[in-house]
Design an enzyme around this catalytic site. Structure first.
Site, PDB file in Angstrom:
ATOM      1  CG  ASP A 123      -6.528   0.193  10.358  1.00 48.34           C
ATOM      2  OD1 ASP A 123      -6.732  -0.869  10.095  1.00 48.34           O
ATOM      3  OD2 ASP A 123      -5.579   0.718  10.657  1.00 48.34           O
ATOM      4  CD  GLU A 124      -4.652  -3.114   6.545  1.00 40.90           C
ATOM      5  OE1 GLU A 124      -4.073  -3.680   5.345  1.00 40.90           O
ATOM      6  OE2 GLU A 124      -4.410  -3.552   7.423  1.00 40.90           O
TER       7      GLU A 124
HETATM    8 MG   LIG Z   1      -3.556   1.049  10.117  1.00 45.82          MG
END
Ligand SMILES: [Mg+2]
Length: 434
Positions: A123-124
């Site tokens: 998620d990055e």
């Molecule tokens: Mg995050």
């Protein structure tokens, strides 16, 4: 001409907020605005389905929604603790395919803004914007902010209203990541220069930066260092003496310096399989010796998989017999075969499929089974193992049971020891890349 100059870089760090929980809320409108906890990892869906059962109480939360976090619920908390803080928490089984699919979609949006896109975790990611050297630095940051706002808008339109991200913009990766962590959810923070970076560093705790975990923090504290301004007072030589090469990293960190590159996915080699083989310096049919070698090989493979955050499921084991001038090594996929040609070795190989793993013992057991099913008590000279059918592993906090946690802690410390004392004296085997 656009340039990706080292001196003045422009980097965006994009970090999705409460990722697994918001993806679930996006997929299921009934979960929106409610406290949600995601439990269960990819291989543990069976367990996750036992919501309400006894085992689930001992399960750890892989993610919590913003609404749950307001009650003090945190990722990594046990379910019974979370329920105590927030009795209405809705537990949802984790679905790694859904998260990976969403990640693929947001990476697809981001790649429209620069080819320098590095996925840092599920998620990055980091995005390095190409800048015009002729334009003043301030204008470049204005341009980066515009891009960040467009990205946020497109994520809302193309992925959904519920999934939000925090974006940090700065002149290096470390400071961009720090900027992104300052405002959550849906934040947008710029650290434009080193002066501002030092101001920010002096306003946060040591462990609020990526690269200082609890252990490093404790070691710094033991040296009487409790802030970045104190860290800047320590001479480089002292940091090197205490932390070896990591001393340089800490020295730079306190000054907002980070030279690491944004490595786009197409510059990273795509790993198809990880394997090692070992040529023994004598012929052997000693089962204890062979077992030892196989254990080392599989542990080495597992460590490399974990280092690359991968798990695999197809284990291939092969061996070569003692030198025989008339035969050839042959490896087959389904069944072990042997055949001979002049001047070569004879050998056998076979593969088998197991559950996704990056645990040395799992890989060893599969390889040992293969070896036993093929071996005829002949003397051998070389043995090799590889694992393929690889996929990225999810962040650790999504694997849940306390027992699993313990196992992971053990595995981690083994890795640390091996990393410190170097690899076994084994010949490095194949690392096939696409
Ligand atoms: Mg995050």
């Amino acid at each position: 001409m656009f340039a990706r100059t080292r001196k003045h870089r422009l980097i965006l760090h994009i970090d999705f907020n409460s990722y697994f929980a918001t993806v679930e809320q996006q997929a299921n409108p009934r979960l929106r605005g409610k406290p949600v906890g995601v439990i269960g990892g990819p291989a543990r869906n069976a367990l996750a389905c036992e919501v309400g059962g006894d085992r689930v109480k001992r399960t750890v939360l892989g993610a919590a929604s913003v609404e749950a976090k307001r009650f003090g619920v945190k990722t990594g908390m046990q379910v019974w603790e979370a329920r105590k803080l927030c009795p209405k928490i809705i537990l949802v089984p984790g679905d790694s395919d859904k998260y990976l699919e969403t990640t693929k979609r947001f990476l697809n949006i981001l790649k429209d803004y620069s080819p320098y896109l590095e996925a840092f975790s599920i998620d990055e990611c980091f995005l390095e914007i190409l800048r015009l050297p002729s334009v003043a630095q301030d204008d470049n940051f204005t341009q980066a902010i515009e891009i960040a706002l467009v990205i946020k808008r497109r994520i809302k339109q193309e992925i959904g209203e519920v999934v939000t991200c925090s974006i940090g913009i700065s002149y290096n990766k470390l400071m961009a990541k720090l900027a992104g962590s300052l405002q959550k959810p849906d934040g947008l923070v710029v650290i434009p220069n080193q002066e501002e970076a030092i101001n920010v560093l002096d306003s946060i705790e040591l462990d609020e930066i990526c690269g200082i975990g609890p252990r490093i923090k404790k070691r710094l504290n033991n040296l009487g260092i409790f802030s970045f301004s104190a860290l800047r007072q320590v001479p480089l030589e002292s940091l090197l003496a205490s932390f070896k090469s990591y001393g340089q990293v800490l020295y730079n960190m306190a000054r907002g310096i980070d030279c690491s590159k944004v490595v786009p996915f197409y510059e990273k080699e795509e790993i198809k399989s990880v394997g090692h083989r070992h040529t023994i310096d004598h012929d052997t049919d000693d089962l204890v010796e062979i077992k030892q070698i196989l254990l080392k090989l599989t542990e080495l493979i597992a460590r490399r998989l974990r280092g690359k955050k991968l798990a695999g499921k197809t284990v291939h084991c092969w061996y070569r017999l003692a030198l025989n001038p008339r035969c050839q090594y042959v490896s087959t996929s389904e069944v072990g075969l042997r055949c001979g040609l002049e001047g070569e070795f004879v050998g056998q190989g076979m593969q088998t499929t197991i559950l996704y793993t990056n645990d040395g013992l799992d890989i060893f057991q599969a390889a040992w089974r293969i070896f036993h099913s093929l071996w005829n008590h002949e003397k051998i000279r070389m043995i090799g193992v590889s694992i393929s059918n690889l996929k990225p592993t999810l962040p650790q906090n999504l694997s849940l049971l306390p027992e699993t946690k313990k196992e992971e802690t053990i595995i981690k410390s083994i890795d640390a020891i091996n990393n410190k004392y170097g690899e076994f004296t084994l010949q490095r085997g194949i690392l096939l890349t696409s």
